[in-house]
Enzyme design. Structure first.
Site, PDB file in Angstrom:
ATOM      1  N   ASP A  66      29.485  41.973  50.182  1.00 44.74           N
ATOM      2  CA  ASP A  66      28.652  40.840  50.560  1.00 44.74           C
ATOM      3  C   ASP A  66      28.754  40.569  52.054  1.00 44.74           C
ATOM      4  OD1 ASP A  66      31.298  39.830  50.515  1.00 44.74           O
ATOM      5  OD2 ASP A  66      30.992  38.931  48.557  1.00 44.74           O
ATOM      6  N   ASP A 135      36.067  29.669  40.414  1.00 43.40           N
ATOM      7  CA  ASP A 135      35.026  29.333  39.446  1.00 43.40           C
ATOM      8  C   ASP A 135      34.502  30.566  38.718  1.00 43.40           C
ATOM      9  OD1 ASP A 135      33.649  30.553  41.494  1.00 43.40           O
ATOM     10  OD2 ASP A 135      32.295  28.867  41.901  1.00 43.40           O
ATOM     11  N   HIS A 137      33.455  33.429  40.148  1.00 38.96           N
ATOM     12  CA  HIS A 137      32.468  34.275  40.828  1.00 38.96           C
ATOM     13  C   HIS A 137      33.092  35.594  41.256  1.00 38.96           C
ATOM     14  CE1 HIS A 137      33.973  32.286  44.668  1.00 38.96           C
ATOM     15  NE2 HIS A 137      33.879  33.539  45.074  1.00 38.96           N
ATOM     16  N   GLU A 142      27.637  33.427  42.110  1.00 40.86           N
ATOM     17  CA  GLU A 142      28.135  32.124  41.680  1.00 40.86           C
ATOM     18  C   GLU A 142      27.800  31.869  40.209  1.00 40.86           C
ATOM     19  OE1 GLU A 142      30.044  30.642  43.584  1.00 40.86           O
ATOM     20  OE2 GLU A 142      29.347  30.443  45.646  1.00 40.86           O
TER      21      GLU A 142
END
Length: 260
Positions: A66, A135, A137, A142
């Site tokens: 990314d 979380d 990801h 996400e």
């Protein structure tokens, strides 16, 4: 899904062993490289082997997961610069052998498609290093991300920006709001996935990824569908695993011929 629970140094050694075996068995190996704190000990171990044992990356291509959108190429937190400082410049990759999504492109949609195409034209990723967010990801996919998504522009969740603020002097307002990220579908095409997670703050995400139901609310759960994925965690990160004792028993009794 194989789960290995050990201390950080052994985890780094195991991942480095897998990478060294790949480099020795393929004429043009392709690595998937991750940024963040999780793979740092792996990169340090690979650098040590390069410096002391002659491990070479001269025939290796690399693809990053990314990149932030909007950061200038010279920004120290541009992931191109981060991965260069943490790993690439410390070994002997050829010039231009490691690519990342172009977060400065005028046409981000086209840049995303071009990136997926570049991975395919390189023959696909042989071994992909991954981390996981609190979380759930993976890369910057996400919660709510499509489990079959491709490289694309994404809006970063507030929690992710808060988590990453430490790299921007603690100022969350300096953290970009958008990124380009490999999609979950793109990641799942790699032939071997190795996910590293350490620390108690990752325990719930690890539990959901390994033992929870597959759901876009915990994007990492899609890894349960991959035919060759290895999850490497330390004791704090493994503290929520219901089958932790079984995973330890399984690893302790592996046959000699079994490797990651």
């Amino acid at each position: 899904m194989e789960v290995i629970i050990s201390d950080d140094q052994e985890l780094a050694t195991l991942v480095a062993d897998a990478i060294e075996r790949l480099l020795g068995s393929e004429t043009a190996p392709v690595l998937g490289l991750a940024t963040g704190s999780s793979p740092l000990s792996v990169y340090d171990e690979l650098v040590r082997r390069h410096e002391h044992n002659g491990l070479t990356f001269s025939n290796v291509r690399g693809f990053m997961l990314d990149e932030y959108v909007g950061l200038p190429e010279s920004h120290p937190q541009s992931y191109r610069n981060v991965i260069d400082a943490e790993f690439v410049s410390r070994v002997d990759f050829r010039e231009g052998a490691v690519q990342g999504p172009d977060g400065t492109a005028a046409d981000l949609v086209a840049a995303s498609s071009d990136y997926d195409r570049a991975i395919t034209e390189a023959g696909g990723i042989d071994l992909q290093i991954l981390g996981i967010g609190t979380d759930g990801h993976v890369a910057f996919n996400e919660p709510g991300s499509s489990l079959s998504s491709r490289t694309r522009i994404k809006s970063l969740a507030d929690q992710t920006r808060v988590d990453n603020a430490r790299f921007f002097g603690g100022d969350v307002d300096q953290v970009p709001r958008h990124c380009l990220t490999q999609g979950l579908g793109t990641i799942m095409e790699a032939r071997h996935l190795l996910l590293i997670a350490t620390g108690g703050h990752k325990a719930e995400a690890v539990h959901q990824m390994v033992e929870g139901s597959i759901s876009s609310m915990w994007p990492a759960t899609v890894l349960q569908m991959h035919p060759h994925v290895t999850v490497l965690v330390d004791d704090p990160a493994a503290s929520r695993l219901q089958l932790g004792d079984y995973y330890r028993q399984t690893y302790a009794n592996k046959l000699d011929r079994e490797r990651l």
